[in-house]
Design a protein around this motif. Structure first.
Motif, PDB file in Angstrom:
ATOM      1  N   LEU A 332       5.027  -1.168  -5.505  1.00 56.89           N
ATOM      2  CA  LEU A 332       3.605  -1.077  -5.830  1.00 56.89           C
ATOM      3  C   LEU A 332       2.825  -2.149  -5.073  1.00 56.89           C
ATOM      4  O   LEU A 332       1.697  -1.908  -4.617  1.00 56.89           O
ATOM      5  CB  LEU A 332       3.390  -1.225  -7.335  1.00 56.89           C
ATOM      6  N   GLN A 336      -0.295  -1.456  -2.618  1.00 52.99           N
ATOM      7  CA  GLN A 336      -1.571  -2.165  -2.725  1.00 52.99           C
ATOM      8  C   GLN A 336      -1.967  -2.769  -1.380  1.00 52.99           C
ATOM      9  O   GLN A 336      -3.115  -2.666  -0.946  1.00 52.99           O
ATOM     10  CB  GLN A 336      -1.472  -3.263  -3.786  1.00 52.99           C
ATOM     11  N   TYR A 339      -3.447  -0.458   1.450  1.00 50.50           N
ATOM     12  CA  TYR A 339      -4.822   0.035   1.356  1.00 50.50           C
ATOM     13  C   TYR A 339      -5.735  -0.628   2.387  1.00 50.50           C
ATOM     14  O   TYR A 339      -6.741  -0.058   2.794  1.00 50.50           O
ATOM     15  CB  TYR A 339      -5.392  -0.213  -0.043  1.00 50.50           C
ATOM     16  N   TYR A 369      -3.138  -4.486  -8.224  1.00 46.96           N
ATOM     17  CA  TYR A 369      -3.224  -3.031  -8.346  1.00 46.96           C
ATOM     18  C   TYR A 369      -3.426  -2.633  -9.804  1.00 46.96           C
ATOM     19  O   TYR A 369      -4.246  -1.767 -10.128  1.00 46.96           O
ATOM     20  CB  TYR A 369      -1.954  -2.394  -7.801  1.00 46.96           C
ATOM     21  N   ASN A 370      -2.664  -3.263 -10.709  1.00 45.20           N
ATOM     22  CA  ASN A 370      -2.719  -2.931 -12.136  1.00 45.20           C
ATOM     23  C   ASN A 370      -3.891  -3.577 -12.859  1.00 45.20           C
ATOM     24  O   ASN A 370      -4.087  -3.337 -14.046  1.00 45.20           O
ATOM     25  CB  ASN A 370      -1.415  -3.356 -12.822  1.00 45.20           C
ATOM     26  N   GLN A 382      -5.539   1.728 -15.666  1.00 47.03           N
ATOM     27  CA  GLN A 382      -4.371   2.598 -15.578  1.00 47.03           C
ATOM     28  C   GLN A 382      -4.342   3.618 -16.719  1.00 47.03           C
ATOM     29  O   GLN A 382      -3.941   4.771 -16.519  1.00 47.03           O
ATOM     30  CB  GLN A 382      -3.086   1.763 -15.562  1.00 47.03           C
TER      31      GLN A 382
END
Length: 519
Positions: A332, A336, A339, A369-370, A382
């Motif tokens: 993850l 991220q 991007y 990201y989270n 999320q």
């Protein structure tokens, strides 16, 4: 999972143009008002300080600016029953400083990302440009998201941390699949139990309803017609609005488009291919460096990455805060970073740390990201992402289809392959307590003025062809950016920024076939 492109949070350096601390404006109704919704379209907005609207570290930092104003917009929970329960949306604006044209309303994507945070971040960057001078920059948190109330609530912070530490997605065995499905079912039940208004809120959370909220906002802002900027998932909001209210559009930029015709599994595989391409670009960049964590041979980067992260499926790295870096969090983190090229340096640093048995930088990227902040608190991004997706698209319950998509995903994005057999577990949407309210289709936009679609050739999250297809479906103009990043408008490329500004200010579309190169 298409989230917004990270926008740099920089402090404002120009003199404050804020209005008095509290300012009530009655602008509406402006433009057409659907039957039975007069009280919503004519409501006043009371603009005040933004600090009370902050729900994250980023928001707390950005919302302290005196150049910003915030308000609450009231909309029906269910547009089929407008006399029933209501909910509120958080709205933020930065006012135009000279020769105002109107409001430019933006959404940064997700679904689940905060439009208020995006607008606050962007305001400091464009306030002295022609766009910032001519338009009020307005961001809103879609229903159930961020500062909007009530918020979608599924997992607690502790439950989210536990879920990440379990790393269930890498276990494709029958027992692993059963456990994944049990957790997916539990997640769906918790969303219904913990979200205020329960299934009624979940049933009216989709893009169909966000588009209707957007038209209420247009009217209350005093705009006869909407000027809109949508990034990533925000392009779906834009195309949905354009289909529902084509006569209410003044101008619309859709950047980083979702393909309107792609179903969930096809979209997932296409996105995987985008990340696979972006990883190859990162590998080439990295291989030119003496300190490349994946070695000096770009052709061997995928194998090198797999050798680094696959052991985490059995032996996660323990961090100083007591958490563990799992395979899912490490990959993850890579997603991220892919991007935006601005994060490639951090990814290389994190991978070099992993060589040494530490994982702080990769975990920081995964936390970004989270949207987990320094206090261990998660925004509801999320939770909202899943809730919106589950009502925007038909649920997928055919395990053959799921397995085929998982296997194809591993082929197009091999760096993300955990090396274990896939198991085709049903996700939370298969157990969702309410039906979907929309599905992929080509928008019918008769009467829509020309829109501008911007698509990036090596966009990792929303492939270039999706933008080509959306521009064609909406009879719009296509502006091509040659680069490797997710979305581009107002992010420093002078060619793209000028073309978009000319369109929004003057209504001038770029010439057919216009391309802008990375700088």
């Amino acid at each position: 999972m298409c989230l917004l492109t990270p926008l740099a949070a920089c402090a404002s350096t120009h003199p404050s143009t804020a209005q008095p601390q509290s300012e009530t404006e009655q602008k509406g109704p402006a433009g057409p008002v659907p039957a039975g919704l007069d009280k919503f379209y004519a409501q006043p907005l009371t603009w005040a300080d933004c600090a009370p609207y902050a729900t994250s570290d980023d928001a707390r930092s950005l919302f302290s600016s005196q150049d910003l104003q915030c308000a609450r917009l009231t909309v029906p929970l269910d547009y089929a029953a407008p006399q029933g329960d209501t909910i509120t949306l958080g709205v933020l604006r930065h006012k135009a400083s000279n020769d105002r044209i109107g409001s430019l309303v933006l959404n940064p994507g997700g679904p689940g990302a905060s439009g208020m945070v995006a607008a606050a971040s962007l305001a400091s960057q464009v306030s002295n440009t022609e766009l910032g001078q001519r338009f009020d920059l307005v961001g809103f948190d879609p229903r159930g998201i961020g500062a909007s109330e009530p918020g979608v609530t599924c997992l607690t912070d502790a439950e989210r941390d536990t879920e990440r530490a379990e790393d269930l997605d890498t276990d494709g065995s029958p027992a692993g699949v059963a456990k994944q499905e049990a957790e997916a079912k539990d997640f769906a039940a918790k969303c219904a139990q913990r979200t205020q208004h329960g299934t009624a809120m979940l049933a009216n959370l989709g893009t169909r309803d966000v588009a209707r909220d957007l038209d209420v906002l247009r009217s209350v802002l005093g705009e006869q017609k909407l000027t809109y900027l949508g990034y990533s998932y925000g392009t779906r909001i834009g195309s949905t609005y354009a289909e529902a209210f084509p006569g209410n559009v003044r101008a619309m930029i859709l950047d980083g488009a979702l393909d309107p015709n792609q179903d969930e599994t096809a979209s997932l595989v296409a996105q995987g291919a985008g990340f696979g391409l972006a990883f190859n670009q990162f590998a080439a960049w990295c291989a030119a460096r003496q300190d490349c964590a994946l070695g000096r041979n770009a052709a061997g980067a995928t194998k090198a990455f797999q050798n680094l992260v696959r052991p985490l499926t059995q032996n996660p790295v323990r961090l100083n805060d007591g958490r563990v870096l799992t395979f899912d969090d490490a990959t993850l983190a890579a997603i991220q970073a892919l991007y935006s090229q601005q994060l490639w340096e951090s990814l290389n640093t994190g991978l070099n740390e992993l060589h040494r048995g530490t994982g702080a930088t990769l975990m920081a990227l995964a936390d970004q990201y989270n949207e987990r902040d320094s206090r261990g608190h998660y925004t509801n991004t999320q939770d909202a992402f899943t809730a919106v997706r589950c009502v925007d698209d038909p649920r997928v319950t055919d395990k053959t289809e799921i397995l085929n998509a998982e296997n194809l995903y591993d082929r197009v994005a091999p760096f993300l392959d955990d090396g274990r057999s896939n198991g085709a577990a049903l996700d939370a949407c298969a157990f969702w307590p309410v039906p979907n309210t929309s599905q992929p289709h080509e928008p019918k936009v008769a009467g829509l003025p020309p829109v501008l679609v911007i698509s990036t050739t090596k966009d990792p999250a929303t492939p270039y062809e999706a933008g080509v297809n959306l521009a064609k479906a909406m009879n719009g103009a296509l502006l091509t950016f040659e680069g490797t990043q997710h979305t581009v408008f107002l992010q420093g490329n002078s060619c793209v920024d000028q073309a978009g500004t000319d369109y929004l200010v003057k209504g001038t579309l770029p010439p057919s076939g216009k391309r802008c190169a990375g700088q």
